[in-house]
Design an enzyme around this catalytic site. Structure first.
Site, PDB file in Angstrom:
ATOM      1  N   PRO A   1       0.855  -1.194   0.000  1.00 40.11           N
ATOM      2  CA  PRO A   1       0.000   0.000   0.000  1.00 40.11           C
ATOM      3  C   PRO A   1       0.887   1.239   0.000  1.00 40.11           C
ATOM      4  O   PRO A   1       1.794   1.347   0.819  1.00 40.11           O
ATOM      5  CB  PRO A   1      -0.786  -0.131   1.315  1.00 40.11           C
ATOM      6  CG  PRO A   1       0.065  -1.002   2.192  1.00 40.11           C
ATOM      7  CD  PRO A   1       0.822  -1.912   1.285  1.00 40.11           C
ATOM      8  N   MET A   2       0.655   2.160  -0.929  1.00 36.32           N
ATOM      9  CA  MET A   2       1.470   3.375  -1.008  1.00 36.32           C
ATOM     10  C   MET A   2       0.574   4.584  -1.234  1.00 36.32           C
ATOM     11  O   MET A   2      -0.226   4.606  -2.176  1.00 36.32           O
ATOM     12  CB  MET A   2       2.497   3.263  -2.141  1.00 36.32           C
ATOM     13  CG  MET A   2       3.592   2.235  -1.896  1.00 36.32           C
ATOM     14  SD  MET A   2       4.804   2.181  -3.244  1.00 36.32           S
ATOM     15  CE  MET A   2       3.883   1.237  -4.477  1.00 36.32           C
ATOM     16  N   ALA A   3       0.725   5.581  -0.369  1.00 36.03           N
ATOM     17  CA  ALA A   3      -0.075   6.795  -0.468  1.00 36.03           C
ATOM     18  C   ALA A   3       0.165   7.489  -1.795  1.00 36.03           C
ATOM     19  O   ALA A   3       1.309   7.627  -2.241  1.00 36.03           O
ATOM     20  CB  ALA A   3       0.266   7.740   0.682  1.00 36.03           C
TER      21      ALA A   3
ATOM     22  N   GLN B   1      -5.955  -1.060   3.511  1.00 36.87           N
ATOM     23  CA  GLN B   1      -5.102  -0.722   4.651  1.00 36.87           C
ATOM     24  C   GLN B   1      -5.648   0.499   5.377  1.00 36.87           C
ATOM     25  O   GLN B   1      -5.975   1.509   4.762  1.00 36.87           O
ATOM     26  CB  GLN B   1      -3.659  -0.444   4.235  1.00 36.87           C
ATOM     27  CG  GLN B   1      -2.744  -0.338   5.465  1.00 36.87           C
ATOM     28  CD  GLN B   1      -1.346   0.146   5.166  1.00 36.87           C
ATOM     29  OE1 GLN B   1      -1.170   1.272   4.722  1.00 36.87           O
ATOM     30  NE2 GLN B   1      -0.357  -0.697   5.433  1.00 36.87           N
TER      31      GLN B   1
ATOM     32  N   CYS C   1       4.274   3.547   8.576  1.00 33.84           N
ATOM     33  CA  CYS C   1       4.506   4.806   7.875  1.00 33.84           C
ATOM     34  C   CYS C   1       5.365   5.749   8.716  1.00 33.84           C
ATOM     35  O   CYS C   1       5.028   6.036   9.874  1.00 33.84           O
ATOM     36  CB  CYS C   1       3.182   5.481   7.533  1.00 33.84           C
ATOM     37  SG  CYS C   1       3.406   7.035   6.627  1.00 33.84           S
TER      38      CYS C   1
ATOM     39  N   ASN D   1       9.633  -7.032   3.344  1.00 36.59           N
ATOM     40  CA  ASN D   1       9.438  -5.821   2.552  1.00 36.59           C
ATOM     41  C   ASN D   1      10.675  -4.935   2.702  1.00 36.59           C
ATOM     42  O   ASN D   1      11.236  -4.830   3.777  1.00 36.59           O
ATOM     43  CB  ASN D   1       8.181  -5.094   3.053  1.00 36.59           C
ATOM     44  CG  ASN D   1       7.931  -3.763   2.377  1.00 36.59           C
ATOM     45  OD1 ASN D   1       7.587  -2.796   3.043  1.00 36.59           O
ATOM     46  ND2 ASN D   1       8.065  -3.686   1.076  1.00 36.59           N
ATOM     47  N   GLY D   2      11.081  -4.337   1.576  1.00 38.46           N
ATOM     48  CA  GLY D   2      12.229  -3.441   1.595  1.00 38.46           C
ATOM     49  C   GLY D   2      13.329  -3.912   0.662  1.00 38.46           C
ATOM     50  O   GLY D   2      13.845  -5.019   0.816  1.00 38.46           O
ATOM     51  N   ASP D   3      13.678  -3.071  -0.323  1.00 43.74           N
ATOM     52  CA  ASP D   3      14.751  -3.357  -1.279  1.00 43.74           C
ATOM     53  C   ASP D   3      14.473  -4.557  -2.179  1.00 43.74           C
ATOM     54  O   ASP D   3      15.410  -5.181  -2.692  1.00 43.74           O
ATOM     55  CB  ASP D   3      16.088  -3.566  -0.557  1.00 43.74           C
ATOM     56  CG  ASP D   3      16.574  -2.313   0.171  1.00 43.74           C
ATOM     57  OD1 ASP D   3      16.077  -1.227  -0.164  1.00 43.74           O
ATOM     58  OD2 ASP D   3      17.428  -2.432   1.065  1.00 43.74           O
TER      59      ASP D   3
ATOM     60  N   ARG E   1       8.301   0.642  -3.740  1.00 48.83           N
ATOM     61  CA  ARG E   1       8.807   1.687  -4.630  1.00 48.83           C
ATOM     62  C   ARG E   1       9.304   1.161  -5.967  1.00 48.83           C
ATOM     63  O   ARG E   1       9.251   1.887  -6.973  1.00 48.83           O
ATOM     64  CB  ARG E   1       9.926   2.463  -3.912  1.00 48.83           C
ATOM     65  CG  ARG E   1       9.404   3.385  -2.799  1.00 48.83           C
ATOM     66  CD  ARG E   1      10.544   4.039  -2.057  1.00 48.83           C
ATOM     67  NE  ARG E   1      11.376   3.047  -1.394  1.00 48.83           N
ATOM     68  CZ  ARG E   1      12.652   3.248  -1.068  1.00 48.83           C
ATOM     69  NH1 ARG E   1      13.236   4.386  -1.373  1.00 48.83           N
ATOM     70  NH2 ARG E   1      13.342   2.304  -0.450  1.00 48.83           N
TER      71      ARG E   1
END
Length: 318
Positions: A16-18, A70, A101, A199-201, A224
């Site tokens: 989920p990304m704003a 979310q 966040c 999650n991450g990279d 991202r």
């Protein structure tokens, strides 16, 4: 991976990304192999106050299902009340609560990663939520500086009844800088019995395989790396399946941008999305991308922006 009583077709989830994961973008990722997509984070306060723009973030369609919503907030009663509204309105597979966040706007209100400093509140939020909603509940957390404190949060979440935890391997202080530390996800996976998502990279097939093998996690969440590049899900899937490395050519990026704009139009989202920023994400890294960004940035309305992008595609600028 099995989540919420459903066997997902794969183990790659869209984070989920704003201002990113609107319905049109989620559908693009789904078409390229995302096993599960999540809405932008939705304010529990806004839901209980009936904010119409907030409900737009949860809009879905049959093609996207299964999907997750979310929520963020800090008050147990408000979060549960909002979850009950969204449960009835959208029938998601899971309801995820944001504990990760790092944005000051969110943390200054006691939400997001700020909640990690209040473990008793975390326990209260998730006990109340899991006892009162029918939809399975998940949590997305960041790591704390202390491994023990992070494990304490994870254990509290499992005890409260969550069905899975996503672990972003950065601290609140890091924001999105530096490298993700996946040793936390590895330890949490070793200690808990519920599915754990790293999650991450996660940016390509090589990193995805390395993180999965190191952590032993059940799935990966991609954030991202998917911005402007939903095709990343297909490339990573192919690499995990047979080691094939697939590139993304100019034509692929052009077709994806046009398809995305078409979906924004179809679901009447043009006025609710920063289309300029999104179009620039889709064109980054391409030849003459600086010139493209300038042209896109000069558009003075959603209609002129769409025409600008289509013209660039037709004349070969993209």
């Amino acid at each position: 991976m099995r989540l919420g009583g459903v066997d997902l077709a794969g183990n790659l989830l869209l984070a989920p990304m704003a201002d990113v994961t609107n319905l049109a973008f989620r559908l693009m990722c789904k078409r390229y192999g995302a096993s599960l997509t999540f809405t932008e984070m939705i304010s529990s306060d806004a839901v209980v106050h009936g904010n119409e723009k907030t409900f737009l973030r949860g809009m879905t369609c049959e093609e996207e299902r299964p999907f997750g919503v979310q929520l963020f907030g800090h008050c147990p009663e408000t979060i549960t009340a909002a979850a009950l509204v969204l449960e009835e309105m959208f029938e998601p597979l899971v309801i995820d609560i944001n504990l990760g966040c790092p944005s000051p706007t969110i943390t200054n209100a006691g939400c997001g990663s700020a909640l990690l400093r209040s473990p008793e509140t975390v326990s209260e939020i998730f006990r109340d939520l899991c006892e009162n909603v029918n939809t399975p509940v998940t949590a997305k957390i960041r790591i704390l500086e202390s491994m023990d404190d992070t494990l304490d949060i994870a254990n509290r979440l499992e005890e409260a009844g969550v069905c899975a935890i996503t672990v972003h391997g950065r601290t609140r202080k890091q924001g999105y800088q530096g490298f993700a530390d996946h040793s936390y996800a590895k330890r949490i996976k070793e200690e808990l019995s519920i599915p754990i998502i790293a999650n991450g990279d996660v940016k390509d097939g090589e990193s995805a395989k390395r993180i999965l093998e190191y952590t032993g996690c059940d799935a990966l969440m991609i954030g991202r790396a998917a911005m402007g590049d939903p095709h990343v899900f297909y490339r990573i899937s192919r690499y995990l399946e047979d080691g094939e490395v697939i590139g993304t050519g100019c034509e692929q990026r052009k077709d994806d941008l046009l398809a995305y704009i078409g979906l924004l139009e179809k679901f009447d989202l043009m006025s609710h999305v920063n289309v300029k920023a999104h179009s620039q994400w889709f064109t980054r890294g391409l030849k003459d991308s600086r010139h493209m960004r300038m042209e896109i940035g000069s558009a003075d309305s959603p209609i002129s922006l769409m025409e600008c992008v289509r013209n660039m595609c037709r004349n070969g600028s993209i």
